[in-house]
Design an enzyme around this catalytic site. Structure first.
Site, PDB file in Angstrom:
ATOM      1  N   CYS A   1       1.079  -1.096   0.036  1.00 32.90           N
ATOM      2  CA  CYS A   1      -0.018   0.011  -0.190  1.00 32.90           C
ATOM      3  C   CYS A   1       0.887   1.296   0.040  1.00 32.90           C
ATOM      4  CB  CYS A   1      -0.998  -0.063   1.230  1.00 32.90           C
ATOM      5  SG  CYS A   1       0.054   0.282   2.865  1.00 32.90           S
TER       6      CYS A   1
ATOM      7  N   CYS B   1       3.212   1.775   2.919  1.00 28.30           N
ATOM      8  CA  CYS B   1       4.850   0.714   2.624  1.00 28.30           C
ATOM      9  C   CYS B   1       5.575   1.629   1.861  1.00 28.30           C
ATOM     10  CB  CYS B   1       4.463  -0.625   1.927  1.00 28.30           C
ATOM     11  SG  CYS B   1       3.104  -1.405   2.741  1.00 28.30           S
TER      12      CYS B   1
ATOM     13  N   ASP C   1      11.803  23.407 -34.324  1.00 32.21           N
ATOM     14  CA  ASP C   1      13.011  23.726 -35.276  1.00 32.21           C
ATOM     15  C   ASP C   1      12.390  23.594 -36.583  1.00 32.21           C
ATOM     16  OD1 ASP C   1      15.846  24.049 -35.793  1.00 32.21           O
ATOM     17  OD2 ASP C   1      15.941  21.808 -36.281  1.00 32.21           O
TER      18      ASP C   1
ATOM     19  N   ASP D   1      15.812  17.820 -33.181  1.00 35.17           N
ATOM     20  CA  ASP D   1      16.465  16.409 -33.680  1.00 35.17           C
ATOM     21  C   ASP D   1      17.360  15.920 -32.614  1.00 35.17           C
ATOM     22  OD1 ASP D   1      19.147  17.769 -33.470  1.00 35.17           O
ATOM     23  OD2 ASP D   1      19.454  17.942 -35.269  1.00 35.17           O
TER      24      ASP D   1
ATOM     25  N   ASP E   1      19.949  20.411 -31.688  1.00 37.50           N
ATOM     26  CA  ASP E   1      19.419  21.438 -30.763  1.00 37.50           C
ATOM     27  C   ASP E   1      19.377  20.981 -29.331  1.00 37.50           C
ATOM     28  OD1 ASP E   1      18.046  23.112 -33.002  1.00 37.50           O
ATOM     29  OD2 ASP E   1      17.282  21.224 -33.692  1.00 37.50           O
TER      30      ASP E   1
END
Length: 712
Positions: free
Chosen positions: A14, A17, A423, A604, A608
């Protein structure tokens, strides 16, 4: 430099935990960051190797009362995932058996309980059945509660253990000395059915969890088990794990490509849709790269293995998917904060409920039943599953769409994106100039292509490709001279050929109009060629989809403004920033962010990189190979922009599901705990409701697999 390790954590059931393990890891010396995922049972820890190590981190988890182990060295991502899947299947089957038997015995106990008050033998028979179910079906729950108690913590196991043990103790007293304790009625069937419903809920959760990782499972199964390798003058089948870099591998029609490589001889069309999402088969010939897991369709060829094991594209994608699905979204901190105090508060509420009923004169039976119902109904399972299930399903849906979304934080951030920066070259356009219009005869085109044959300029390749597409045989030039920035002149078959800009031909005495590249043969104008870098297919539709999603779109490029504005008009983009170098792109994105905008940058993934890093979300365009897989926050395995709109729409849908899950998980407890305390829910109904709350959260998240995303 910080290192990262993944640790498998066992025994978490849960949100409490998960929060307990996370706090222990974050408190460990040298830990920079820790993320514990309840769904995957994994902890991802970034740590300083000078201060701690993986073994110390494992020990820190074990000290909290949970199991922990490091990945086995030398095992690939495929082997790790297959082992995890086998464990999940075994666990689901075991829980299923225990649930069915416990439910059946619970039904028997309910039928016998009506005779239990008056018949001692029936009471002792029910006692025996209950002890069996508690030991067999509930053994893991009681062990977990005991271990947690020894380490000073409490979790869902503690709540279930307290509730069932209270019902059991009450019933044992009624069995042994009903008159002495003035008890009327027993709760053996409640203890059995509580365990049955909790176990049933966990069994259904286990089955549903396997569905959330189906995309990862499909990726793992892409890799074939063996490869046909040319060795020692012959061909032999070897396990794919035994393939070495540099091996020559034979692939026949219809077969899967075992590992990454480069075509050595032959040609074929390869279906790469399972990795890139692109449906059309791709032609492969000498020198072309092939990806392991893709399918050869028509021809037969041999290729040289270039990347095997963890270095392969598929293995890296599997690893990235596992990391993404194990990561945590910031919204989970809300569940963590609640869970950290939840169990102690619930125990206090149960004790208060019991005392309240006794003071109100409700009797021991009513007080015990109400307190037990409070303990059972309040288990915070649904809260712990609310966000990670949505992250896992969304990551899987993204993978099927050709998107690698790197985790819950990225998914949550994507939801807030309001500006997309694109771009130009290679992103909005194809990044490969080609002839788009020609006014030239075949013979003149053949001579022009011959003149360009020795040129290294990208536009020269466009002319050669155009001539080849027309089926023309291109001769060798006997003389060649390149004029920097202007064009070329050459002698071809005894004729003087000029190919270049209008300015160059005007210098040679030719009066010209228009045309980006002009061709002159023996001093006379022979034709014109228009060369452009065309838009990628479907770009105007993608930009329109951005508008439907309420996103601003910006074209950002280092190209000339005139060229950029022409491309923007064709694509439907209204805002253009042109003539900027890489550092200028970063500055422009920073300026947009200072306006209070949340920016996604699409590039790309290599050139970039600074702009991608500056943006709130970086989308890396990639063919599924090379560094593009690791670049950016989201990798587009298909080389088009439809994935950007899809990723943003998916994140918005996932965010809605996360909020729904958390709302219902919290609302369930807000409504159910008072109802249980006031006596409106008996322990059996409470256990069934608790199990259903967890299952409903998982199945609500699974809706992301089919939810409509267009215009989301």
């Amino acid at each position: 430099m910080a290192e990262t390790v993944n640790i498998h954590v066992g025994g978490m059931t849960c949100a409490a935990c998960q929060a307990h393990v996370q706090r222990a890891l974050e408190a460990a010396p040298g830990v920079n960051k820790a993320a514990v995922n309840l769904m995957t049972g994994e902890a991802t820890v970034a740590f300083d190797p000078n201060l701690t190590g993986p073994a110390d981190l494992v020990e820190a988890i074990i000290e909290t009362g949970y199991d922990a182990e490091l990945p086995q060295p030398g095992r690939s991502a495929f082997e790790e995932q297959e082992e995890r899947e086998r464990e999940q299947i075994a666990e689901a089957r075991e829980l299923g058996r225990k649930a069915i038997v416990s439910l059946a015995l619970g039904g028997v106990a309910m039928a016998l309980s009506m005779y239990a008050i008056n018949v001692a033998a029936v009471r002792y028979l029910l006692l025996a059945i209950t002890v069996f179910v508690m030991a067999w079906a509930g053994g893991r729950i009681y062990r977990g509660a005991w271990v947690a108690a020894r380490h000073g913590s409490a979790d869902m196991n503690a709540l279930v253990a307290l509730g069932t043990l209270a019902a059991f103790a009450y019933s044992v007293a009624a069995t042994i000395a009903p008159g002495f304790f003035h008890i009327s009625g027993i709760y053996y069937e409640s203890a059995i059915l509580i365990l049955a419903f909790v176990t049933s809920g966990r069994a259904l959760e286990a089955r549903a969890k396997r569905r959330t990782t189906s995309a990862l499972r499909e990726l793992v199964r892409l890799q074939p088990p063996s490869a046909r390798v040319s060795r020692d003058g012959g061909e032999m089948d070897v396990p794919v794990q035994a393939v070495r870099r540099g091996d020559l591998i034979v692939v026949r029609p219809g077969e899967k490509i075992p590992v990454d490589g480069e075509v050595a001889d032959g040609s074929s069309y390869v279906n790469e849709s399972m990795v890139t999402g692109e449906p059309a088969p791709v032609h492969k010939q000498l020198g072309d790269a092939v990806i392991g897991g893709t399918v050869n369709t028509t021809g037969s060829f041999r290729y040289r293995a270039t990347a095997v094991g963890e270095a392969s594209v598929l293995a890296r994608i599997v690893n990235l998917m596992r990391q993404a699905q194990a990561s945590r979204a910031p919204i989970e901190r809300l569940a963590d904060r609640i869970s950290s105090v939840f169990v102690p508060v619930v125990v206090l509420l149960a004790a208060t409920t019991c005392a309240g009923w006794l003071l109100a004169g409700g009797g021991v039976t009513k007080a015990a039943a109400a307190a037990i119902a409070v303990l059972i109904i309040a288990c915070p399972c649904a809260m712990g599953l609310a966000v990670p299930t949505a992250v896992m399903v969304a990551s899987g849906r993204g993978a099927r769409m050709g998107l690698l979304i790197k985790g819950g934080e990225t998914l949550e951030k994507l939801n807030r994106v309001d500006t997309v920066v694109l771009d130009k070259t290679g992103t909005v356009t194809e990044g490969r100039p080609r002839v788009v219009c020609a006014a030239i005869g075949d013979d003149s085109l053949r001579l022009a292509a011959a003149a360009e044959r020795r040129s290294e300029h990208p536009l020269a390749h466009s002319v050669l490709e155009f001539a080849a597409a027309r089926g023309l045989a291109i001769p060798e030039p006997s003389g060649f001279h390149a004029i920097a920035g202007r064009g070329v002149e050459a002698e071809v078959e005894g004729r003087q050929v000029l190919v270049g800009s209008p300015a160059m031909l005007e210098e040679r005495g030719l009066s010209l109009n228009g045309g980006r590249i002009l061709v002159a043969v023996d001093g006379k104008l022979a034709g014109t060629l228009e060369i452009a870098d065309p838009l990628r297919k479907g770009i105007p539709e993608v930009v329109a989809e951005f508008c439907r999603l309420g996103l601003d779109c910006v074209l950002l490029t280092g190209d000339r403004r005139e060229t950029a504005e022409l491309v923007a008009r064709e694509a439907g983009i209204s805002r253009v920033v042109a003539g900027v170098l890489p550092d200028g792109k970063v500055a422009e994105i920073r300026r947009i962010q200072q306006e209070g905008r949340v920016v996604a940058m699409v590039g790309d993934g290599i050139n970039d990189a600074p702009a991608l890093a500056q943006a709130d979300i970086g989308f890396a365009m990639g063919s599924g190979t090379g560094i593009a897989i690791e670049a950016g926050d989201v990798t587009l395995l298909r080389n088009d922009l439809t994935g950007v709109a899809g990723a943003i729409a998916l994140s918005r849908a996932a965010w809605r599901i996360m909020r729904q899950n958390l709302f219902w998980a919290l609302a369930y407890n807000v409504i159910a705990i008072p109802a249980a305390a006031l006596g409106f829910l008996n322990p059996v109904i409470a256990s069934a409701a608790m199990a259903m709350s967890s299952i409903s959260v998982v199945f609500n998240s699974l809706r992301l697999r089919r939810i409509r995303l267009t215009g989301a």
